[in-house]
Scaffold this motif. Structure first.
Motif, PDB file in Angstrom:
ATOM      1  N   LEU A 240       0.838  -1.194   0.000  1.00 30.65           N
ATOM      2  CA  LEU A 240       0.000   0.000   0.000  1.00 30.65           C
ATOM      3  C   LEU A 240       0.873   1.243   0.000  1.00 30.65           C
ATOM      4  CD1 LEU A 240      -2.765  -0.870   2.666  1.00 30.65           C
ATOM      5  CD2 LEU A 240      -2.785  -1.313   0.200  1.00 30.65           C
ATOM      6  N   ASP A 241       0.327   2.308  -0.602  1.00 27.01           N
ATOM      7  CA  ASP A 241       0.981   3.616  -0.583  1.00 27.01           C
ATOM      8  C   ASP A 241      -0.119   4.661  -0.523  1.00 27.01           C
ATOM      9  OD1 ASP A 241       2.368   5.947  -0.904  1.00 27.01           O
ATOM     10  OD2 ASP A 241       3.605   5.252  -2.567  1.00 27.01           O
ATOM     11  N   LEU A 242      -0.352   5.237   0.654  1.00 32.73           N
ATOM     12  CA  LEU A 242      -1.472   6.152   0.844  1.00 32.73           C
ATOM     13  C   LEU A 242      -1.173   7.562   0.349  1.00 32.73           C
ATOM     14  CD1 LEU A 242      -2.985   5.058   4.270  1.00 32.73           C
ATOM     15  CD2 LEU A 242      -3.416   4.213   1.963  1.00 32.73           C
ATOM     16  N   ALA A 243       0.058   7.812  -0.100  1.00 32.15           N
ATOM     17  CA  ALA A 243       0.389   9.114  -0.681  1.00 32.15           C
ATOM     18  C   ALA A 243       0.386   9.078  -2.199  1.00 32.15           C
ATOM     19  CB  ALA A 243       1.747   9.598  -0.187  1.00 32.15           C
ATOM     20  N   ASP A 244       0.163   7.917  -2.771  1.00 34.62           N
ATOM     21  CA  ASP A 244       0.144   7.783  -4.231  1.00 34.62           C
ATOM     22  C   ASP A 244      -1.266   8.070  -4.721  1.00 34.62           C
ATOM     23  OD1 ASP A 244       0.953   7.266  -6.793  1.00 34.62           O
ATOM     24  OD2 ASP A 244       0.786   5.088  -6.616  1.00 34.62           O
ATOM     25  N   LEU A 245      -1.441   9.191  -5.428  1.00 36.16           N
ATOM     26  CA  LEU A 245      -2.770   9.662  -5.816  1.00 36.16           C
ATOM     27  C   LEU A 245      -2.841   9.951  -7.318  1.00 36.16           C
ATOM     28  CD1 LEU A 245      -3.114  12.232  -2.887  1.00 36.16           C
ATOM     29  CD2 LEU A 245      -4.085   9.917  -2.960  1.00 36.16           C
ATOM     30  N   PRO A 246      -2.662   8.951  -8.173  1.00 33.61           N
ATOM     31  CA  PRO A 246      -2.721   9.215  -9.615  1.00 33.61           C
ATOM     32  C   PRO A 246      -4.125   9.586 -10.059  1.00 33.61           C
ATOM     33  CG  PRO A 246      -2.709   6.861  -9.196  1.00 33.61           C
ATOM     34  CD  PRO A 246      -2.478   7.525  -7.869  1.00 33.61           C
ATOM     35  N   GLY A 247      -4.236  10.621 -10.902  1.00 35.51           N
ATOM     36  CA  GLY A 247      -5.542  10.996 -11.429  1.00 35.51           C
ATOM     37  C   GLY A 247      -6.524  11.361 -10.342  1.00 35.51           C
ATOM     38  N   LEU A 248      -6.151  12.301  -9.467  1.00 35.45           N
ATOM     39  CA  LEU A 248      -7.007  12.656  -8.335  1.00 35.45           C
ATOM     40  C   LEU A 248      -8.388  13.134  -8.793  1.00 35.45           C
ATOM     41  CD1 LEU A 248      -7.094  12.907  -5.246  1.00 35.45           C
ATOM     42  CD2 LEU A 248      -6.282  15.261  -5.496  1.00 35.45           C
ATOM     43  N   ASP A 249      -8.450  13.820  -9.932  1.00 27.24           N
ATOM     44  CA  ASP A 249      -9.733  14.281 -10.453  1.00 27.24           C
ATOM     45  C   ASP A 249     -10.475  13.195 -11.208  1.00 27.24           C
ATOM     46  OD1 ASP A 249      -9.313  16.827  -9.455  1.00 27.24           O
ATOM     47  OD2 ASP A 249      -8.297  17.509 -11.265  1.00 27.24           O
ATOM     48  N   TYR A 250      -9.793  12.096 -11.492  1.00 19.83           N
ATOM     49  CA  TYR A 250     -10.368  11.003 -12.279  1.00 19.83           C
ATOM     50  C   TYR A 250     -10.853   9.875 -11.374  1.00 19.83           C
ATOM     51  CZ  TYR A 250     -10.519   7.308 -15.856  1.00 19.83           C
ATOM     52  OH  TYR A 250     -10.913   6.295 -16.690  1.00 19.83           O
ATOM     53  N   HIS A 251      -9.988   9.430 -10.476  1.00 17.97           N
ATOM     54  CA  HIS A 251     -10.333   8.308  -9.601  1.00 17.97           C
ATOM     55  C   HIS A 251     -11.114   8.782  -8.376  1.00 17.97           C
ATOM     56  CE1 HIS A 251      -8.170   5.199 -11.740  1.00 17.97           C
ATOM     57  NE2 HIS A 251      -7.122   6.003 -11.851  1.00 17.97           N
ATOM     58  N   THR A 252     -11.930   7.873  -7.859  1.00 14.09           N
ATOM     59  CA  THR A 252     -12.763   8.194  -6.702  1.00 14.09           C
ATOM     60  C   THR A 252     -12.559   7.232  -5.538  1.00 14.09           C
ATOM     61  OG1 THR A 252     -14.583   6.878  -7.630  1.00 14.09           O
ATOM     62  CG2 THR A 252     -14.564   9.242  -8.137  1.00 14.09           C
ATOM     63  N   GLY A 253     -11.754   6.214  -5.707  1.00 16.80           N
ATOM     64  CA  GLY A 253     -11.556   5.236  -4.641  1.00 16.80           C
ATOM     65  C   GLY A 253     -10.246   4.505  -4.804  1.00 16.80           C
ATOM     66  N   LEU A 254     -10.330   3.184  -4.895  1.00 16.61           N
ATOM     67  CA  LEU A 254      -9.147   2.353  -5.068  1.00 16.61           C
ATOM     68  C   LEU A 254      -8.360   2.737  -6.311  1.00 16.61           C
ATOM     69  CD1 LEU A 254      -7.555  -0.365  -4.374  1.00 16.61           C
ATOM     70  CD2 LEU A 254      -9.109  -1.447  -6.025  1.00 16.61           C
ATOM     71  N   VAL A 255      -7.044   2.746  -6.199  1.00 17.56           N
ATOM     72  CA  VAL A 255      -6.139   2.862  -7.350  1.00 17.56           C
ATOM     73  C   VAL A 255      -5.063   1.798  -7.173  1.00 17.56           C
ATOM     74  CG1 VAL A 255      -6.531   5.307  -7.837  1.00 17.56           C
ATOM     75  CG2 VAL A 255      -4.790   4.665  -6.166  1.00 17.56           C
ATOM     76  N   PHE A 256      -4.599   1.220  -8.281  1.00 24.61           N
ATOM     77  CA  PHE A 256      -3.553   0.216  -8.150  1.00 24.61           C
ATOM     78  C   PHE A 256      -2.705   0.136  -9.407  1.00 24.61           C
ATOM     79  CE2 PHE A 256      -7.198  -2.176  -9.805  1.00 24.61           C
ATOM     80  CZ  PHE A 256      -6.643  -2.929 -10.829  1.00 24.61           C
TER      81      PHE A 256
END
Length: 328
Positions: A260-276
């Motif tokens: 897990l990486d809770l600072a990894d936020l790719p596409g903050l305006d695109y994604h709404t939940g889980l990212v991987f």
């Protein structure tokens, strides 16, 4: 006779590599079909506004643009297929918004920009699940990605997961302005406490908590324990961590590793939940990317329909995937 030269970062795929790519593509699509995902084949070009509608706007800088000689309208060559599948779901699913629908695809994408060494002309293969707002949908997608990668010979995998809901909940909890939210997002992407310190509008508590996010990475069980102890008690944060725990458990059950990486936020305006992001274990080779993007199809319904929950993934470069697969 003139010798034609291809554009920069565009190349032919020759035998026998082309046949290996086709075998990999077929293995992936067969896995999707066995799981109940129906194949769609959207067009290579669309009206630019359709390609960039809603969360697709993040792709604008990577989209080739041209004028349609028939209509005079501005067209775009798709840099990603996911927004097109969202359009298909929104425009062809009718009034029934409660029934989950499953789609898969395989097709060419063209990108205006690229990192050094990567092609701009790629074959993208993926799957999308619409209509399931629960963590069960994320679990289904993650398990499908692992199973299909294994069927194609790409295993074992490490999935590096995050959840944009944690950061969004903190931004709301500390009442961050849009400008401060954007600056904090950039600071977290760089894992830079000094950049957070430069955001003058942050309270000391907010700055300290956001800095904590930059340390919350590593094995799933350890990160979740530390996050539950360190982050504010907030219903949205708790829900996001619970979802990550369920996904991490599913990944382990599917025979892959999870970090897990809770600072990894790719596409903050695109994604709404889980990212991987999925990697081959022991390498830096990216196999697939995915996550949740609820409501992406809403813009295609002219305000008459609901935000349709959606989650999915794509094998972003079939050629690169084929290079690391182990046939049989």
């Amino acid at each position: 006779m003139r010798k034609w030269v291809l554009p920069d970062y565009v190349e032919d795929v020759l035998p026998p590599e082309a046949q290996r790519m086709e075998s990999t593509r077929r293995a992936l699509l067969d896995s999707f079909a066995a799981a109940g995902y129906a194949l769609v084949n959207p067009p290579l070009i669309e009206h630019l506004e359709a390609l960039l509608t809603g969360t697709g706007k993040d792709l604008e800088h990577n989209t080739f643009k041209l004028i349609d000689p028939l209509s005079g309208k501005l067209l775009g060559v798709r840099p990603d297929i996911t927004p097109q599948v969202a359009r298909i779901d929104a425009t062809y699913s009718g009034s029934d918004t409660s029934t989950p629908r499953r789609y898969c695809y395989a097709g060419e994408v063209l990108r205006a920009e690229t990192s050094i060494g990567s092609s701009r002309a790629l074959t993208q293969v993926g799957a999308e699940l619409f209509g399931d707002a629960t963590v069960n949908g994320d679990v289904e997608i993650v398990k499908l990605m692992i199973a299909s990668a294994k069927a194609a010979g790409a295993a074992p995998l490490l999935l590096d997961c995050g959840h944009v809901g944690v950061f969004k909940a903190l931004a709301q909890h500390y009442e961050l302005s849009p400008k401060a939210t954007q600056a904090a997002d950039a600071a977290l992407a760089a894992k830079s406490s000094s950049a957070l310190a430069d955001i003058k509008s942050l309270s000391d508590e907010a700055r300290q908590t956001l800095a904590t996010l930059t340390t919350l990475f590593g094995p799933a069980k350890t990160v979740l324990q530390r996050a539950r102890a360190a982050l504010p008690r907030n219903a949205a944060i708790t829900a996001a961590l619970d979802q990550l725990e369920a996904v991490a458990t599913a990944i382990a059950e599917a025979g892959a590793q999870c970090s897990l990486d809770l600072a990894d936020l790719p596409g903050l305006d695109y994604h709404t939940g889980l990212v991987f992001v999925a990697y081959l274990q022991g390498t830096t080779h990216i196999v697939a990317r995915g996550g949740r993007y609820d409501g992406v199809g809403e813009a295609f319904t002219h305000g008459n329909a609901r935000a349709r929950p959606a989650t999915g993934f794509s094998f972003v470069d079939l050629r690169a995937l084929t290079e690391v697969t182990q046939p049989g």
